[in-house]
Scaffold this motif. Sequence first.
Motif, mmCIF file in Angstrom:
data_model
loop_
_atom_site.group_PDB
_atom_site.id
_atom_site.type_symbol
_atom_site.label_atom_id
_atom_site.label_comp_id
_atom_site.label_asym_id
_atom_site.label_seq_id
_atom_site.Cartn_x
_atom_site.Cartn_y
_atom_site.Cartn_z
ATOM 1 N N THR B 78 0.842 -1.205 0.000
ATOM 2 C CA THR B 78 0.000 0.000 0.000
ATOM 3 C C THR B 78 0.872 1.249 0.000
ATOM 4 O OG1 THR B 78 -0.062 0.211 2.380
ATOM 5 C CG2 THR B 78 -1.721 -1.221 1.385
ATOM 6 N N GLU B 79 0.268 2.332 -0.233
ATOM 7 C CA GLU B 79 0.973 3.626 -0.253
ATOM 8 C C GLU B 79 1.636 3.889 1.107
ATOM 9 O OE1 GLU B 79 2.704 6.591 -1.876
ATOM 10 O OE2 GLU B 79 1.485 5.165 -3.015
ATOM 11 N N ALA B 80 0.885 3.622 2.180
ATOM 12 C CA ALA B 80 1.403 3.868 3.531
ATOM 13 C C ALA B 80 2.619 2.991 3.822
ATOM 14 C CB ALA B 80 0.308 3.608 4.558
ATOM 15 N N VAL B 81 2.515 1.738 3.419
ATOM 16 C CA VAL B 81 3.625 0.806 3.628
ATOM 17 C C VAL B 81 4.859 1.324 2.888
ATOM 18 C CG1 VAL B 81 4.471 -1.471 2.899
ATOM 19 C CG2 VAL B 81 2.263 -1.271 4.067
ATOM 20 N N HIS B 82 4.657 1.703 1.659
ATOM 21 C CA HIS B 82 5.773 2.153 0.840
ATOM 22 C C HIS B 82 6.449 3.385 1.449
ATOM 23 C CE1 HIS B 82 8.084 2.049 -2.825
ATOM 24 N NE2 HIS B 82 7.997 3.380 -2.862
ATOM 25 N N LYS B 83 5.627 4.308 1.923
ATOM 26 C CA LYS B 83 6.163 5.537 2.496
ATOM 27 C C LYS B 83 7.023 5.245 3.726
ATOM 28 C CE LYS B 83 4.500 9.949 3.810
ATOM 29 N NZ LYS B 83 3.413 10.419 4.641
ATOM 30 N N GLU B 84 6.508 4.369 4.551
ATOM 31 C CA GLU B 84 7.220 4.005 5.779
ATOM 32 C C GLU B 84 8.545 3.291 5.446
ATOM 33 O OE1 GLU B 84 5.949 4.405 9.000
ATOM 34 O OE2 GLU B 84 7.573 3.333 10.029
ATOM 35 N N ARG B 85 8.486 2.366 4.477
ATOM 36 C CA ARG B 85 9.708 1.663 4.088
ATOM 37 C C ARG B 85 10.749 2.642 3.552
ATOM 38 N NH1 ARG B 85 6.903 -3.302 0.859
ATOM 39 N NH2 ARG B 85 6.307 -4.539 2.683
ATOM 40 N N ARG B 86 10.262 3.563 2.779
ATOM 41 C CA ARG B 86 11.134 4.564 2.169
ATOM 42 C C ARG B 86 11.869 5.357 3.273
ATOM 43 N NH1 ARG B 86 12.988 7.059 -2.900
ATOM 44 N NH2 ARG B 86 14.467 8.311 -1.751
ATOM 45 N N SER B 87 11.163 5.703 4.330
ATOM 46 C CA SER B 87 11.850 6.505 5.362
ATOM 47 C C SER B 87 12.855 5.640 6.141
ATOM 48 C CB SER B 87 10.855 7.190 6.291
ATOM 49 O OG SER B 87 10.076 6.228 6.939
ATOM 50 N N VAL B 88 12.562 4.336 6.249
ATOM 51 C CA VAL B 88 13.537 3.440 6.889
ATOM 52 C C VAL B 88 14.820 3.392 6.065
ATOM 53 C CG1 VAL B 88 14.065 1.031 7.438
ATOM 54 C CG2 VAL B 88 11.832 1.975 8.048
ATOM 55 N N ILE B 89 14.647 3.218 4.772
ATOM 56 C CA ILE B 89 15.825 3.063 3.919
ATOM 57 C C ILE B 89 16.588 4.383 3.814
ATOM 58 C CG2 ILE B 89 15.120 3.525 1.527
ATOM 59 C CD1 ILE B 89 16.537 0.226 2.558
ATOM 60 N N ASP B 90 15.856 5.498 3.831
ATOM 61 C CA ASP B 90 16.535 6.801 3.808
ATOM 62 C C ASP B 90 17.481 6.945 4.988
ATOM 63 O OD1 ASP B 90 15.525 7.752 1.475
ATOM 64 O OD2 ASP B 90 13.849 8.854 2.391
ATOM 65 N N LEU B 91 17.015 6.493 6.156
ATOM 66 C CA LEU B 91 17.856 6.580 7.355
ATOM 67 C C LEU B 91 19.109 5.716 7.221
ATOM 68 C CD1 LEU B 91 15.511 6.583 10.452
ATOM 69 C CD2 LEU B 91 17.357 8.212 9.932
ATOM 70 N N ILE B 92 18.912 4.521 6.652
ATOM 71 C CA ILE B 92 20.060 3.604 6.534
ATOM 72 C C ILE B 92 21.090 4.156 5.565
ATOM 73 C CG2 ILE B 92 20.809 1.326 5.717
ATOM 74 C CD1 ILE B 92 18.199 0.184 6.787
ATOM 75 N N ILE B 93 20.614 4.613 4.395
ATOM 76 C CA ILE B 93 21.608 5.033 3.409
ATOM 77 C C ILE B 93 22.182 6.414 3.702
ATOM 78 C CG2 ILE B 93 20.756 3.521 1.580
ATOM 79 C CD1 ILE B 93 19.437 5.862 0.299
ATOM 80 N N ALA B 94 21.564 7.117 4.639
ATOM 81 C CA ALA B 94 22.112 8.431 4.989
ATOM 82 C C ALA B 94 23.567 8.309 5.420
ATOM 83 C CB ALA B 94 21.286 9.064 6.102
ATOM 84 N N ASP B 95 23.880 7.274 6.175
ATOM 85 C CA ASP B 95 25.293 7.167 6.534
ATOM 86 C C ASP B 95 25.934 5.889 5.957
ATOM 87 O OD1 ASP B 95 23.965 5.514 8.178
ATOM 88 O OD2 ASP B 95 24.734 6.323 10.063
ATOM 89 N N HIS B 96 25.440 5.479 4.788
ATOM 90 C CA HIS B 96 26.094 4.350 4.118
ATOM 91 C C HIS B 96 27.051 4.888 3.052
ATOM 92 C CE1 HIS B 96 26.240 0.032 3.696
ATOM 93 N NE2 HIS B 96 26.456 0.227 2.408
ATOM 94 N N PRO B 97 28.234 4.301 2.909
ATOM 95 C CA PRO B 97 29.225 4.859 1.989
ATOM 96 C C PRO B 97 28.754 4.979 0.532
ATOM 97 C CG PRO B 97 30.250 3.261 3.447
ATOM 98 C CD PRO B 97 28.781 3.201 3.720
ATOM 99 N N MET B 98 27.937 4.065 0.046
ATOM 100 C CA MET B 98 27.416 4.118 -1.328
ATOM 101 C C MET B 98 28.513 4.182 -2.397
ATOM 102 S SD MET B 98 23.735 5.103 -1.346
ATOM 103 C CE MET B 98 23.394 6.783 -1.762
ATOM 104 N N ASP B 99 29.593 3.458 -2.184
ATOM 105 C CA ASP B 99 30.610 3.354 -3.230
ATOM 106 C C ASP B 99 30.430 2.007 -3.935
ATOM 107 O OD1 ASP B 99 31.304 1.820 -1.090
ATOM 108 O OD2 ASP B 99 33.273 2.714 -0.785
ATOM 109 N N CYS B 100 29.176 1.752 -4.317
ATOM 110 C CA CYS B 100 28.783 0.418 -4.752
ATOM 111 C C CYS B 100 29.681 -0.204 -5.819
ATOM 112 C CB CYS B 100 27.340 0.441 -5.264
ATOM 113 S SG CYS B 100 26.184 0.800 -3.930
ATOM 114 N N LEU B 101 30.059 0.565 -6.792
ATOM 115 C CA LEU B 101 30.783 -0.011 -7.926
ATOM 116 C C LEU B 101 32.095 -0.660 -7.488
ATOM 117 C CD1 LEU B 101 30.212 -0.279 -10.875
ATOM 118 C CD2 LEU B 101 31.647 1.733 -11.293
#
Lengths: 538, 344
Positions: B78-101
């Motif tokens: 649902t829309e609500a589920v998606h929104k909540e998941r999105r904010s969880v992942i935003d928090l995680i990647i905020a301090d993730h290095p993201m040098d994926c390649l």
Amino acid sequence: MAGLATTFGSGAMTNSNNDLLGANCIFSIGSNTTETHPVIGFNIKKATRSGAKLIIANPRHIELVRYADIWLQHTPGSDVALLMAMMKIILKEGLHDNSFIMQRCENFKPFKQSLDDFDLTTAETITGVPLGQIVEAARMYAQNGPSAILYAMGITQHSHGTDNVIAIANLAMLTGNIGKPGSGVNPLRGQNNVQGACDMGSLPNVCSGYQKISEPSIKQKFNVAWGINLPTEEGLSITEMIDSILQGRIKALYLIGENPILSDPDAGHVRKALSTIEFFVAQDIFINESVELAHVVLPGTSFAEKDGTFTNTERRVQRVRKAIDPIGYSRPDWLITCQIAQRMGAKGFDFEQPSQIMDEIAKVTPSYGGISYKRLDKGGLQWPCPDLKHPGTSILHTQQFTRGKGRFMPLRYKPPAELPDKDYPMMLTTGRNLFQFHTGTMSRKVAGLNSFKGEEEVEIHPKDAERLFLNNGDKVKVISRRGEITARIKISEASSPGVIFMTFHFAESPTNILTNPALDPISKIPELKVCSVKISKI
Amino acid sequence: MNYLRLNINSREIKVKPGTTVLQAAQASGTYIPTLCADPDLKPHGGCRLCIVEVKGMRNMPTACTTIVSEDMVVNTETEAVHKERRSVIDLIIADHPMDCLTCIKNQRCELQDVAAYLGITERNLPRTIKQKPIDDSNPFFTFNHNYCILCQRCTRTCDEITGVNAIEIINRGYNSKVSTFGDKPLMESICKSCGECVARCPVAALVAKNSIMPTSKIETTCPYCGVGCMMELGIRNGKIVSVEGSRSSQANNGRLCVKGRYGIADFVQHPERLVQPLLRKSNTLIETSWEEALNIVAQKLSAYSGDQIAVIASAKCTNEDNYIVQKFARSVLGTNNIDHCARL
Ligand code: SF4
Ligand code: SF4
């Protein structure tokens, strides 16, 4: 595993690795499971988390003591006394399983008689364990069924190892802890394929599947199957072979994948035998202390370069698959032996694939009768697996014992062959370390494993260290009646005062120069677990 | 066996009592993102990515901790589920290095999988710069805290699976991290180096050293102790490059110890391996051909009677090797003088 063969009719682990998770009580004696069988160690801890009781009987403070309800720190070599005391208490308090004893077992009277003659205060003196603790352990084991017993080389490597095993078997029968889930008598085999090597008949008295050479019908069967006349005289055990070489009776030796100079007792004696024999051919993946004395060396492949099967400690036959090509010009061991045989004019060695060898094994070995590579590709099978429809056997002796009735055997405690005295005042006991394996042939080639334990250490109790003016890391000589070695001291409260501990993984400090070749009269296993030594600082 | 019926995303499915909503969804082929769930570990409900909507429940429960009840109606998208998941992942990647390649876990990373599923294309929160120390003390694996997402799979593994409890979460809130007792390097802790935690780390926080991606895998059995763990050897360019526990075997159910996981390739591919037959000539062992070696052995052994010969076979060799050797001793050499080191 002669003790279990006498009492149950089969020497193998009665239950399975995962079956331990269903035990209400686990009694582990003479096994440092988390170091020697780590993944079974995980299962023991998991069982305790879900409420199983754990009793540890071990002279040393091993890791599992942390998870144990009771730790019996008995003197090395006093196992029979400890077990007899537990059984006497169980009988006295009426905690035994009368109907199991009546229906499934025999020879109970003489056994009971032998306990009557045994006195509990003597047990306390011999084992060094307070009687109250033995009573508690006896009750815990008997009242929390199903109870499983685990043991390993700490039980068998004694001059009275067979008695130790028989005592364990008696205890399980007495309480009816055999033939059902979560119970059983479970010897943990040391090397990956000890079970398989025994099953296949790499033993002086039996062909594959423990078929006795001395029985005329068996001899006849193999005469027909192999088209030969099977020699009837029983062969020699390794320790007897070494003596026989020194006496000049054995003149040629074919050694495959072993290093007896490090693994066998009284190493000086073994070295002498291997250096004086007339013809010595060794087949291995590395040069080791024994191989370097050979006249001809044949390079075998490691497990990763060949197809085959291993049989693990719970009797499970599983596939070994060729992952890479043989290194250099090495060849699989079965192929080398077949090529020698063919050059000697023999028939019946023209195999092209190990799967064909398994087909012959299945044909002549009733317990492997239903095993084929095709079936193994769907997963391992536990023997006995007599025919192609049989699903394999995870628990032995469920309806009746392999020999029919379980046989109680009367016992008497006998002390180790060598006890501390004025000249050699300390006890040495030996074992293994998680990060190394056996004589180190494989594990010492792994740099990362060496960084955990890269050299021998003599573990000594702080009290003894103080008395001998020793500090951590001091180099000492450890001397027995047979030889001496040098190693560093590690002060630790793991052993009790008067007892030192060493492994046998390191060629630089070959512990088995010190150990006693006194043999158990039945199993022919030497007393590697106890001998007397003295220590001096250098 | 009685079954419970439930409805996930308008599809009717049947499950055994006691099944979680996450398991039910997975069994029916419905993907629910998660980072802390592991089939071998107890449900944790920590990452909150697996939240779903359940009819009649006011809050969105985590699927991994919710047990299915009869006629449950679940909606995972649902829309609500998606929104909540999105904010969880935003928090995680905020301090993730993201040098994926250039990351060793690239394409094997569960965080990438989840981010891709949720359609993440940019950072929504400002980057929180923090450089944490790397624990490089263990010879087999590295703990790089900069990649750690605090899913606690490793600490739960070291508790529930190995029972060692070498690692735990220390500190609170923003300063939380996985560490050992006394915050010492792993090598100075009680860690047994089994690598069970490494095998379960979803990101590049706990990674094996010297590990490259194999091109093929083959299942075999560990050559060390009698437990008989089955393992998958990863092969690349004719060499063993990785080892994983094999879940198909009842002997180990996917678990391994330090020797099996990290002690294989180095000895199999060791430069000191014997690669050619050797023959003793004037007291030194020199290389020879198979032809000559085999002929000499056959000829010499033929010269003795059975009772003058002894054979020592090996508990490290296969059943087939051992069967052949005892057959050879008995039927060709004519002796029962055959033993191996079982006794020892
Ligand atoms: S390697 Fe094993 S013992 Fe060490 S922290 Fe990981 S799970 Fe625990
Ligand atoms: S992985 Fe460890 S526990 Fe398993 S068989 Fe190998 S050595 Fe034994």
